[in-house]
Scaffold this motif. Structure first.
Motif, PDB file in Angstrom:
ATOM      1  N   PRO A  27      -1.199  -7.230  -3.619  1.00  0.00           N
ATOM      2  CA  PRO A  27      -1.934  -7.531  -2.395  1.00  0.00           C
ATOM      3  C   PRO A  27      -0.982  -7.667  -1.211  1.00  0.00           C
ATOM      4  O   PRO A  27       0.158  -8.086  -1.374  1.00  0.00           O
ATOM      5  N   SER A  28      -1.471  -7.297  -0.057  1.00  0.00           N
ATOM      6  CA  SER A  28      -0.678  -7.492   1.155  1.00  0.00           C
ATOM      7  C   SER A  28      -0.463  -8.980   1.339  1.00  0.00           C
ATOM      8  O   SER A  28      -1.342  -9.792   1.069  1.00  0.00           O
ATOM      9  N   ASN A  30       0.179 -10.475   4.195  1.00  0.00           N
ATOM     10  CA  ASN A  30      -0.244 -10.901   5.531  1.00  0.00           C
ATOM     11  C   ASN A  30       0.781 -11.822   6.187  1.00  0.00           C
ATOM     12  O   ASN A  30       0.469 -12.919   6.625  1.00  0.00           O
ATOM     13  N   GLU A  46      -5.756   1.032  -1.066  1.00  0.00           N
ATOM     14  CA  GLU A  46      -7.209   0.864  -1.018  1.00  0.00           C
ATOM     15  C   GLU A  46      -7.824   1.179   0.342  1.00  0.00           C
ATOM     16  O   GLU A  46      -8.878   1.793   0.408  1.00  0.00           O
ATOM     17  N   PHE A  49      -4.167   0.358   6.908  1.00  0.00           N
ATOM     18  CA  PHE A  49      -3.663  -0.910   7.436  1.00  0.00           C
ATOM     19  C   PHE A  49      -3.331  -0.750   8.907  1.00  0.00           C
ATOM     20  O   PHE A  49      -3.145   0.360   9.401  1.00  0.00           O
ATOM     21  N   ARG A  80      -0.960  -5.627   9.006  1.00  0.00           N
ATOM     22  CA  ARG A  80      -2.163  -6.347   8.586  1.00  0.00           C
ATOM     23  C   ARG A  80      -2.973  -5.416   7.682  1.00  0.00           C
ATOM     24  O   ARG A  80      -3.372  -4.331   8.098  1.00  0.00           O
ATOM     25  N   ALA A  81      -3.184  -5.853   6.441  1.00  0.00           N
ATOM     26  CA  ALA A  81      -3.895  -5.027   5.463  1.00  0.00           C
ATOM     27  C   ALA A  81      -4.871  -5.888   4.682  1.00  0.00           C
ATOM     28  O   ALA A  81      -4.665  -7.077   4.500  1.00  0.00           O
ATOM     29  N   SER A  82      -5.931  -5.254   4.198  1.00  0.00           N
ATOM     30  CA  SER A  82      -6.923  -5.997   3.433  1.00  0.00           C
ATOM     31  C   SER A  82      -6.904  -5.630   1.949  1.00  0.00           C
ATOM     32  O   SER A  82      -7.514  -6.306   1.149  1.00  0.00           O
ATOM     33  N   GLY A  83      -6.220  -4.582   1.595  1.00  0.00           N
ATOM     34  CA  GLY A  83      -6.219  -4.143   0.202  1.00  0.00           C
ATOM     35  C   GLY A  83      -4.828  -4.152  -0.403  1.00  0.00           C
ATOM     36  O   GLY A  83      -3.869  -4.647   0.187  1.00  0.00           O
ATOM     37  N   GLU A  84      -4.724  -3.581  -1.579  1.00  0.00           N
ATOM     38  CA  GLU A  84      -3.434  -3.508  -2.254  1.00  0.00           C
ATOM     39  C   GLU A  84      -2.516  -2.525  -1.548  1.00  0.00           C
ATOM     40  O   GLU A  84      -2.963  -1.535  -0.970  1.00  0.00           O
TER      41      GLU A  84
END
Length: 92
Positions: A27-28, A30, A46, A49, A80-84
């Protein structure tokens, strides 16, 4: 009537180190804006970003939406990323 609830699977991070290179997959994290001592290849697994680069000497300033990006050593940036993600750290 109760409906079954589903849990999101546990995401496990992996780190690999070989010679002057290292890689992280997971996971990111952040992180807040920062600089790295090595160049990094960032790869979204995924979802795209956001990458923001800072500094007068950076030709690609501003926020961009990326699937893959090379972040040069010493460049202040905020990812900034929401997925792997996969991060490959390249040490000269």
């Amino acid at each position: 009537m109760n409906t079954p609830s589903f849990q999101k699977p546990i995401i496990r991070a992996r780190i690999s180190v070989s010679g002057a290179r290292a890689a992280y997959m997971g996971p990111s994290l952040n992180l807040s804006p920062h600089r790295n001592g090595t160049a990094i290849v960032a790869i979204a697994l995924e979802a795209p970003f956001e990458l923001e680069r800072f500094g007068a000497s950076v030709p690609l300033q501003g926020v961009s939406i990326e699937h893959v990006a090379l972040i040069e050593a010493g460049t202040q940036h905020h990812l900034r990323a929401s997925g792997e993600m996969v991060f490959v750290y390249l040490d000269a």
